[in-house]
Motif scaffolding. Sequence first.
Motif, short mmCIF file in Angstrom:
data_model
loop_
_atom_site.label_atom_id
_atom_site.label_comp_id
_atom_site.label_asym_id
_atom_site.label_seq_id
_atom_site.Cartn_x
_atom_site.Cartn_y
_atom_site.Cartn_z
N SER A 41 0.65 -1.63 0.57
CA SER A 41 -0.24 0.51 0.22
C SER A 41 0.83 1.14 0.10
N ILE A 42 0.24 2.50 0.01
CA ILE A 42 0.62 3.34 -0.55
C ILE A 42 0.24 4.46 0.65
N HIS A 43 -0.04 5.40 1.52
CA HIS A 43 0.42 5.52 2.30
C HIS A 43 -0.13 7.59 2.50
N VAL A 44 -0.86 8.22 1.83
CA VAL A 44 -1.09 9.72 1.55
C VAL A 44 -1.95 10.17 2.89
N ASN A 45 -1.16 11.08 3.31
CA ASN A 45 -1.88 11.98 4.75
C ASN A 45 -3.16 12.33 4.16
N VAL A 46 -3.69 12.20 4.20
CA VAL A 46 -4.67 12.97 3.52
C VAL A 46 -5.73 12.88 5.00
N TYR A 47 -5.86 11.84 6.25
CA TYR A 47 -6.72 11.77 7.11
C TYR A 47 -7.82 12.72 7.26
N ASP A 48 -7.42 14.13 8.40
CA ASP A 48 -7.60 14.82 8.14
C ASP A 48 -8.24 15.49 7.70
N GLU A 55 -13.06 17.74 -0.61
CA GLU A 55 -13.14 17.58 -1.66
C GLU A 55 -11.68 17.91 -2.34
N LYS A 56 -10.85 18.25 -2.13
CA LYS A 56 -9.79 18.36 -2.84
C LYS A 56 -8.63 18.27 -2.47
N ALA A 57 -9.04 16.93 -1.55
CA ALA A 57 -7.46 16.21 -0.72
C ALA A 57 -6.78 15.67 -1.49
N LEU A 58 -6.85 14.90 -2.60
CA LEU A 58 -6.71 14.06 -3.40
C LEU A 58 -5.59 14.86 -4.80
N ASN A 59 -6.55 15.67 -4.59
CA ASN A 59 -6.13 16.68 -5.98
C ASN A 59 -4.35 16.45 -6.38
N PHE A 60 -3.52 15.82 -5.82
CA PHE A 60 -1.83 16.20 -6.10
C PHE A 60 -1.76 14.80 -5.64
N LEU A 61 -2.56 13.67 -6.57
CA LEU A 61 -2.71 12.37 -6.45
C LEU A 61 -2.00 12.22 -7.87
N HIS A 62 -1.02 11.32 -8.44
CA HIS A 62 -1.18 11.23 -9.70
C HIS A 62 -0.93 9.22 -10.19
N LEU A 63 -1.80 8.91 -9.64
CA LEU A 63 -1.98 7.36 -10.65
C LEU A 63 -1.92 6.70 -11.48
N ASP A 64 -1.55 5.77 -12.22
CA ASP A 64 -2.12 5.15 -13.55
C ASP A 64 -3.35 4.71 -13.36
N LYS A 65 -4.07 6.26 -14.68
CA LYS A 65 -5.64 5.68 -14.46
C LYS A 65 -6.21 3.92 -15.21
N ASN A 66 -5.54 3.04 -15.56
CA ASN A 66 -5.27 1.86 -15.98
C ASN A 66 -5.29 1.27 -15.04
#
Length: 226
Positions: A41-48, A55-66
């Motif tokens: 797993s990948i941890h992202v510090n977005v809990y709070d 709704e913008k908490a994950l805007n920084f995320l760039h993963l393979d959409k496939n």
Amino acid sequence: MTATKVIDCQTLADWLKVGKNVSILDIRPLSERAEWHIPQSIHVNVYDALKAGDEKALNFLHLDKNIPVVSLCAGGKLSLFATEILAKKDYKAYSLAGGMKAWNYAWDTATIQIGDITILQIRRVAKGCLSYLVGSGNKAVVIDASLDPSIYTNLATENGWKIEYVTDTHIHADYVSRTKELAQTTGAKHLMIDTANILYDFVPVKNGEILKIGDAQLQVLHTPGH
């Protein structure tokens, strides 16, 4: 509005077992992740931020959409919100049902065939606890049960076995044994070494004793110290 997609722990465990590409997003607080986590797993510090409804908490995320993305939290609730956000960003997003609480009981199997004897190793993927279902002919024994009894009875039925014996190799301190419950569910004989210091009824067996399991023989070897 499209319903949020949910994936159960067993399906995720199967995906990981076969090597399916999947991004697992751990949104729990870092303190909870430090206690235990899914290795891939990948941890992202977005809990709070997510808890505050951002709704913008994950805007920084760039993963393979496939590749499917599975978000997880402690109990499977906050991850639903994360999954909604990811879905809006065109990810193939899923929420892990029950979160890490449910992942604790995910399992898979490995099989060894020795002549007419089949040994199923049943592995709790989150904890590393191992139990065994050994079958021959139409009989079987379960050793070190740690999961719901239905898992063992279903596996036995699939293989044409009746569970005749259940046992623990030792008194477990690292998890709750389900052997007594399995004995009650199946009516199997609950075996333990004759020197076992336990407060419930069991059928004592001695070092060197031979048990017949279908067409096979199982010898009791007492290995004190564990």
